[in-house]
Design an enzyme around this catalytic site. Structure first.
Site, short mmCIF file in Angstrom:
data_model
loop_
_atom_site.label_atom_id
_atom_site.label_comp_id
_atom_site.label_asym_id
_atom_site.label_seq_id
_atom_site.Cartn_x
_atom_site.Cartn_y
_atom_site.Cartn_z
N ASP A 125 2.34 -10.08 5.97
CA ASP A 125 2.01 -8.85 5.27
C ASP A 125 0.82 -8.19 5.98
O ASP A 125 0.10 -8.86 6.74
CB ASP A 125 1.65 -9.18 3.82
CG ASP A 125 1.12 -8.00 3.05
OD1 ASP A 125 1.80 -6.97 2.98
OD2 ASP A 125 -0.01 -8.11 2.53
N ILE A 126 0.58 -6.90 5.72
CA ILE A 126 -0.56 -6.21 6.36
C ILE A 126 -1.77 -6.19 5.45
O ILE A 126 -2.76 -6.90 5.68
CB ILE A 126 -0.18 -4.77 6.77
CG1 ILE A 126 0.88 -4.79 7.87
CG2 ILE A 126 -1.42 -4.03 7.27
CD1 ILE A 126 1.32 -3.40 8.34
N ASP A 127 -1.74 -5.37 4.41
CA ASP A 127 -2.94 -5.10 3.60
C ASP A 127 -3.34 -6.32 2.78
O ASP A 127 -2.58 -6.82 1.97
CB ASP A 127 -2.68 -3.90 2.68
CG ASP A 127 -2.38 -2.64 3.47
OD1 ASP A 127 -3.28 -2.15 4.15
OD2 ASP A 127 -1.22 -2.17 3.41
#
Length: 263
Positions: free
Chosen positions: A10-12
């Site tokens: 995932d990023i955030d």
């Protein structure tokens, strides 16, 4: 964990800190070490590709975007695409077009994005994610377009009614109180993972994934080794195989060392 051939991030809140809006150097180094060992690295995010501007020098092999609805390789080859049902798009257009007090929507279309209006909640989301919002247009601008995602700025108390009346063919993948990422039913990050694995010729038992939010539940529940960040939500930690430290405390690198995937 042995024989890992692909890791999904995932990023955030996982790769990128909510505090600095950057990827910690320890994470950059850890991901580079993975790839140097021939392990595939895929991004798995709720963001559409046009909103992905915070990965810096990170190298990766491809992306699962809009919570699984659009997947592609680093070179841009589309692996999978599943748009929002046209009937649901039409109902949202009709509702938001006739009511000036309607909630804001960011329409994520095939070749463009636009927001139906700017209010305090939209500005707060832009600040939280360090984003520049797309151009403002009336919802009717989405007529006849391929829509991958409806980023919908309504709170959880309105969600049951709005989803059932306007978007019955869709799924809400909320990870923040102010908004939810709405995509077609039958799609989530686990579906994106399966499509990527089929493309890459990798088995599910050769996979690890990292996440922090509600839209990572399906992904971490699906893979044999799901890692929740220390800053992640409690619901996700309950389904994770392992809980590491926060993104700001080198959680990604520490977990990869724990599982002996890097030195």
């Amino acid at each position: 964990m042995k024989n890992v051939k692909a890791v999904f991030f995932d990023i955030d809140g996982t790769l990128v800190s909510f505090q600095t809006h950057r990827i910690p150097q320890s994470t950059l180094d850890a991901v580079a070490a993975l790839r140097s060992r021939g392990i595939k690295v895929y991004i798995a995010t709720g963001r559409p590709s046009a909103f992905i501007d915070n990965l810096g020098s990170l190298e990766y092999d491809g992306m699962i975007t809009v919570t699984g609805a659009h997947c592609f390789t680093r070179e841009g080859k589309v692996i999978y695409h599943h748009p929002v049902p046209a009937a649901d798009v039409e109902r949202v257009i009709a509702y938001t077009g006739r009511d000036t007090e309607a909630y804001p929507v960011i329409f994520v279309c095939e070749n463009e994005m636009f927001v139906t209006k700017i209010d305090d909640d939209v500005n707060e989301v832009a600040r939280l994610l360090n984003l520049k919002m797309p151009a403002g247009r009336p919802s009717a601008h989405a007529e006849g377009k391929d829509v991958s995602q409806l980023i919908s700025l309504f709170k959880a108390d309105r969600e049951p009614e709005l989803m059932s009346t306007l978007m019955p063919g869709c799924l809400s993948t909320r990870w923040h109180p102010l908004f939810t990422d709405v995509i077609a039913k039958g799609v989530d990050k686990s579906v994106g993972i399966d499509r990527v694995l089929a493309y890459e010729g990798i088995r599910l038992d050769e996979v690890m994934a990292f996440g922090d939010g509600g839209n990572d539940m399906a992904m971490l529940s699906h893979v044999p080794c799901g890692v929740a960040m220390g800053n992640g939500c409690e619901e996700l930690k309950k389904v994770a195989t392992y809980v590491t430290d926060s993104v700001d405390d080198d959680g990604v690198a520490k977990a990869l060392r724990h599982f002996r995937l890097i030195d």
